[in-house]
Scaffold this active site. Structure first.
Site, PDB file in Angstrom:
ATOM      1  N   LYS A   1       0.858  -1.203   0.000  1.00 40.82           N
ATOM      2  CA  LYS A   1       0.000   0.000   0.000  1.00 40.82           C
ATOM      3  C   LYS A   1       0.878   1.231   0.000  1.00 40.82           C
ATOM      4  CE  LYS A   1       0.872   1.406   4.404  1.00 40.82           C
ATOM      5  NZ  LYS A   1       1.686   2.574   4.699  1.00 40.82           N
TER       6      LYS A   1
ATOM      7  N   ASP B   1      -2.086  -1.740  10.493  1.00 46.34           N
ATOM      8  CA  ASP B   1      -2.330  -1.691   9.045  1.00 46.34           C
ATOM      9  C   ASP B   1      -2.965  -2.976   8.508  1.00 46.34           C
ATOM     10  OD1 ASP B   1      -1.137   0.759   8.862  1.00 46.34           O
ATOM     11  OD2 ASP B   1       0.765   0.034   8.044  1.00 46.34           O
TER      12      ASP B   1
ATOM     13  N   ALA C   1       9.788  -0.419   4.612  1.00 44.90           N
ATOM     14  CA  ALA C   1       9.683   0.638   3.600  1.00 44.90           C
ATOM     15  C   ALA C   1       8.532   1.605   3.813  1.00 44.90           C
ATOM     16  CB  ALA C   1       9.545  -0.002   2.219  1.00 44.90           C
ATOM     17  N   GLY C   2       7.593   1.282   4.721  1.00 47.17           N
ATOM     18  CA  GLY C   2       6.386   2.110   4.830  1.00 47.17           C
ATOM     19  C   GLY C   2       5.351   1.720   3.797  1.00 47.17           C
TER      20      GLY C   2
HETATM   21  O1  C5P Z   1       0.289  -1.626  15.110  1.00 45.07           O
HETATM   22  P1  C5P Z   1       1.675  -1.644  14.558  1.00 45.07           P
HETATM   23  O2  C5P Z   1       2.438  -2.878  14.916  1.00 45.07           O
HETATM   24  O3  C5P Z   1       1.737  -1.318  13.119  1.00 45.07           O
HETATM   25  O4  C5P Z   1       2.423  -0.431  15.274  1.00 45.07           O
HETATM   26  C1  C5P Z   1       3.811  -0.360  15.383  1.00 45.07           C
HETATM   27  C2  C5P Z   1       4.165   0.793  16.303  1.00 45.07           C
HETATM   28  O5  C5P Z   1       3.917   2.047  15.634  1.00 45.07           O
HETATM   29  C3  C5P Z   1       3.362   0.887  17.580  1.00 45.07           C
HETATM   30  O6  C5P Z   1       3.908   0.102  18.604  1.00 45.07           O
HETATM   31  C4  C5P Z   1       3.431   2.373  17.917  1.00 45.07           C
HETATM   32  O7  C5P Z   1       4.693   2.677  18.496  1.00 45.07           O
HETATM   33  C5  C5P Z   1       3.418   3.008  16.540  1.00 45.07           C
HETATM   34  N1  C5P Z   1       2.055   3.398  16.135  1.00 45.07           N
HETATM   35  C6  C5P Z   1       1.429   4.485  16.744  1.00 45.07           C
HETATM   36  N2  C5P Z   1       0.165   4.820  16.362  1.00 45.07           N
HETATM   37  C7  C5P Z   1      -0.458   4.141  15.383  1.00 45.07           C
HETATM   38  C8  C5P Z   1       0.152   3.035  14.752  1.00 45.07           C
HETATM   39  C9  C5P Z   1       1.418   2.687  15.151  1.00 45.07           C
HETATM   40  O8  C5P Z   1       1.994   5.136  17.610  1.00 45.07           O
HETATM   41  N3  C5P Z   1      -1.667   4.519  15.038  1.00 45.07           N
END
Ligand code: C5P
Length: 310
Positions: free
Chosen positions: A12, A139, A100-101
């Site tokens: 994405k 995501d 990569a985002g």
């Molecule tokens: O949910 P995910 O594993 O993608 O999130 C990775 C990290 O990114 C989280 O532990 C948090 O530090 C940060 N994050 C956040 N706010 C979000 C999504 C991710 O602060 N909405």
């Protein structure tokens, strides 16, 4: 023994990433527009008789252990199914660059949910798989559903948007040797921007309403290109030379509609009115990008997320 199941797991890009504020659970409250593109990994799985869940991958250096979202997704799906004896052998063909985002890891995890739901005959609905996905990563529900979606909350609350009216093209750029940690990017955002964060649900909802009503979303088209706001770009770019270099090379390209970083970076992209223009631009700047250690991919938008291969 059922036949092996094969699924594609698309990457994405973020057409919008707005950090609204902080939540009581420590995550950031976001307002995003995510878009699937046709750069995809492929996950193949088959049953095992001994109840083991194992993963192999064609990319050396990628962990295939319990920290991989594919294994975590498989274990969670099995645990929730109540059939502890289910097993699977999974193989990942990796195309999406790592760190990569582009949600490559999340899409692989989403692919495991979809593929194993089919392989194991569990009959979970897409909504049930999205709910399970939300427990694994912010995501991941988007990666199950895909297409063009508004994503709120920490990214897991989806509101589908109409597909793009025109077949927009994307030129994606990344240095394969550079990755950005998502927690680091959000931590930096909090350090430098938290005085500007909105406070409270009412303020969040006002921003969501503005995004829902944005003219450029109804539907995506070249004549009203997305502004491509990404609040993380403001904190990641100054500390990541490869992001600045990518943006510098993409920005002057003829025909480009907009240029931005995707997600928490470091991949960046330029939007074009169609795929042929993105192909042309790739051809034109490939050598300049390579001289800076940057790799490029020309892509199209996809109207779906993870998909069973026919
Ligand atoms: O949910 P995910 O594993 O993608 O999130 C990775 C990290 O990114 C989280 O532990 C948090 O530090 C940060 N994050 C956040 N706010 C979000 C999504 C991710 O602060 N909405």
């Amino acid at each position: 023994m059922t036949a092996p199941v094969c699924v594609s797991a698309p990457a994405k890009i973020n057409l919008h990433l707005e950090v609204l504020g902080l939540r009581s659970d420590g995550f950031h409250e976001l307002a995003m527009v995510m878009q699937s593109i046709d750069l995809a990994d492929e996950l193949r799985c088959e049953n095992t008789a001994d109840g083991s869940i194992t993963l192999t991958c064609d990319q050396p250096g990628l962990s295939c252990g319990d920290d991989n979202l594919i294994i975590r997704a498989a274990q969670l799906l099995r645990a929730r199914s109540g059939f502890g004896e289910l097993g699977a052998r999974l193989h990942l063909s990796k195309r999406i660059p790592i760190g990569a985002g582009l949600a490559g890891g999340s899409s692989d995890g989403a692919a495991a949910l979809v593929a194993l739901n089919r392989l194991w005959g569990l009959g979970q609905s897409q909504a049930q798989l999205e709910a399970l996905a939300a427990d694994l990563g912010s995501d991941m529900p988007f990666c199950v559903a895909g297409g063009t979606q508004l994503c709120f909350g920490r990214g897991e609350q989806l509101e589908p948007l109409p597909p793009a009216r025109q077949p927009l093209g994307v030129l994606l750029v990344k240095n394969p040797a550079v990755s950005v940690s998502t927690p680091w990017a959000y931590g930096e955002c909090r350090k430098s921007r938290s005085d500007r964060y909105l406070k409270g649900e009412e303020a969040f909802e006002q921003r969501r309403q503005l995004l829902r009503a944005a003219e450029w979303l109804h539907p995506l088209q070249a004549s009203t290109p997305p502004p491509l706001r990404n609040d993380l770009q403001e904190v990641v770019a100054p500390q990541t030379p490869s992001v600045r270099k990518a943006l510098d090379i993409l920005d002057p390209l003829p025909g480009r509609l907009r240029v931005a970083m995707s997600g928490s970076g470091p991949s960046c992209f330029a939007l074009f009115a169609d795929r042929a223009l993105a192909d042309q631009a790739k051809h034109q700047v490939e050598a300049a990008l390579a001289a800076e250690g940057l790799k490029s991919w020309s892509c199209s938008l996809l109207p779906h997320g993870v998909k069973l291969a026919s």
